[in-house]
Enzyme design. Structure first.
Site, mmCIF file in Angstrom:
data_model
loop_
_atom_site.group_PDB
_atom_site.id
_atom_site.type_symbol
_atom_site.label_atom_id
_atom_site.label_comp_id
_atom_site.label_asym_id
_atom_site.label_seq_id
_atom_site.Cartn_x
_atom_site.Cartn_y
_atom_site.Cartn_z
ATOM 1 C CE LYS A 64 -3.907 -2.279 2.165
ATOM 2 N NZ LYS A 64 -4.538 -2.736 3.414
ATOM 3 C CD GLN B 182 -3.465 -4.383 6.585
ATOM 4 O OE1 GLN B 182 -3.316 -3.421 5.839
ATOM 5 N NE2 GLN B 182 -4.198 -5.424 6.243
ATOM 6 C CG ASP C 201 -9.726 0.241 4.917
ATOM 7 O OD1 ASP C 201 -9.533 -0.074 3.731
ATOM 8 O OD2 ASP C 201 -9.019 -0.157 5.861
#
Ligand code: NDP
Length: 291
Positions: A54, A98, A121
């Site tokens: 990422k 994460q 997200d």
């Protein structure tokens, strides 16, 4: 019949190129780069790989990447304090913690601490609610990537019968909401669904997000249907999806492979959401429809 293989890798690459062009326009207009902060707690090797890729993709798109690594035994308070700092940092447009987090940490408390307007997200309940009610917000990256592939393949999805197998908050439910928004007739199947093969058989669009290797068989697929395989399952013979690819590809009209289908879309959409967030926060116009 042999299905068209949907090349998610190529689609994601082209999307990332379009994003990079618009990032450059944003930088000229706003005088700063869009910024994505990624928080990694502990040493989980798979999570570390995701975070690294990422970060690389963020920089390659011309954005700023802020990586925060915390020890596995970090306290809930210290993690929340970092989220608060990132919420308040004007250089940060997107925040991603994460998952999964080590067991002593409360994932829901952390996810809901992120400012919904930086929640690229799309996991915050406020963004889930915005999606369900048709308000502008952030949509989880994987299902949004699936819809992009479907629209690229099929054009207008209006009136199509769609079956989503899986009802998780990060894939199944938002996927169903997005298909409803595209005016599909949507069925959500799950582990308690009766006669799953018959439910799948009537679908023009099948999205499998289960986490069971090759569970969806070729005989379940309506001839000509479009099959999107979200599953990522590591088996002794390598990476496979939730769909029996060989069986389904001989019946379907189009199908995503694993790997190289849905997987590459997730990071590309994350970059898209980060750019969109920066543009909204700074009031800079971008061409969202081109993304
Ligand atoms: P979850 O485990 O959270 O959800 C799985 C869903 O599948 C549940 O709703 C469950 O039903 C349902 N299910 C389980 N067994 C059956 C069955 N026998 N028949 C029908 N439904 C069943 O998984 P996620 O949604 O997080 O992920 C799904 C898959 O997608 C995984 O393989 C994951 O690795 C992959 N994934 C891929 C991503 C990508 O970037 N390509 C991103 C995210 C996930 P119930 O609710 O009743 O238990």
């Amino acid at each position: 019949m042999s299905a068209n293989i949907i090349d998610g890798k190529a689609f994601a690459l082209a999307l990332r190129e379009r994003i990079a062009v618009q990032v450059s326009d944003f930088v000229s207009a706003a005088g700063r780069k869009p910024g994505l902060a990624v928080v990694l707690v502990g040493e989980d090797p798979a999570s570390a790989v995701y975070v690294r890729s990422k970060g690389k993709a963020t920089v390659a798109a011309g954005m700023a990447s802020f990586e925060h690594r915390l020890p596995a035994d970090v306290s809930q308070d210290d993690l929340l304090a970092l989220v608060d700092t990132l919420n308040a940092d004007p250089a940060v447009d997107g925040i991603l913690v994460q998952l999964p987090l080590p067991g002593h940490l409360d994932e829901l408390a952390v996810t809901t601490r992120i400012d919904p307007d930086k929640d690229v997200d799309g996991f915050h309940p406020v963004n889930a609610g915005r999606l369900a009610t048709g308000l502008e917000g952030f949509v989880p990256c994987t299902p949004l990537g699936c819809v992009m592939l479907l629209k690229d393949q099929l054009g207008d999805l209006t009136g199509l019968d769609a079956v989503v197998i899986g009802r998780s908050n990060i894939v199944g439910k938002p996927m169903a909401q997005l298909l409803l928004k595209e005016s599909c007739t949507v069925t959500i199947a799950h582990s308690r669904t009766r006669d799953l093969s018959s439910v799948v058989k009537r679908a023009d669009i099948v999205v499998a997000a289960v986490g069971r290797p090759e569970m969806v068989k070729g005989e379940w697929i309506k001839p000509g249907a479009t099959v999107i395989d979200v599953g990522i399952n590591r088996t002794a013979t390598g990476l496979v999806g939730d769909v029996d690819f060989g069986g389904a590809a001989s019946v379907a009209g189009a199908i995503t492979p694993v790997p190289g289908g849905v997987g590459p879309m997730t990071i590309a959409v994350l970059l898209r959401n980060t750019l969109v967030s920066a543009a909204r926060r700074d009031g800079v116009a971008i061409d969202e429809a081109a993304l």
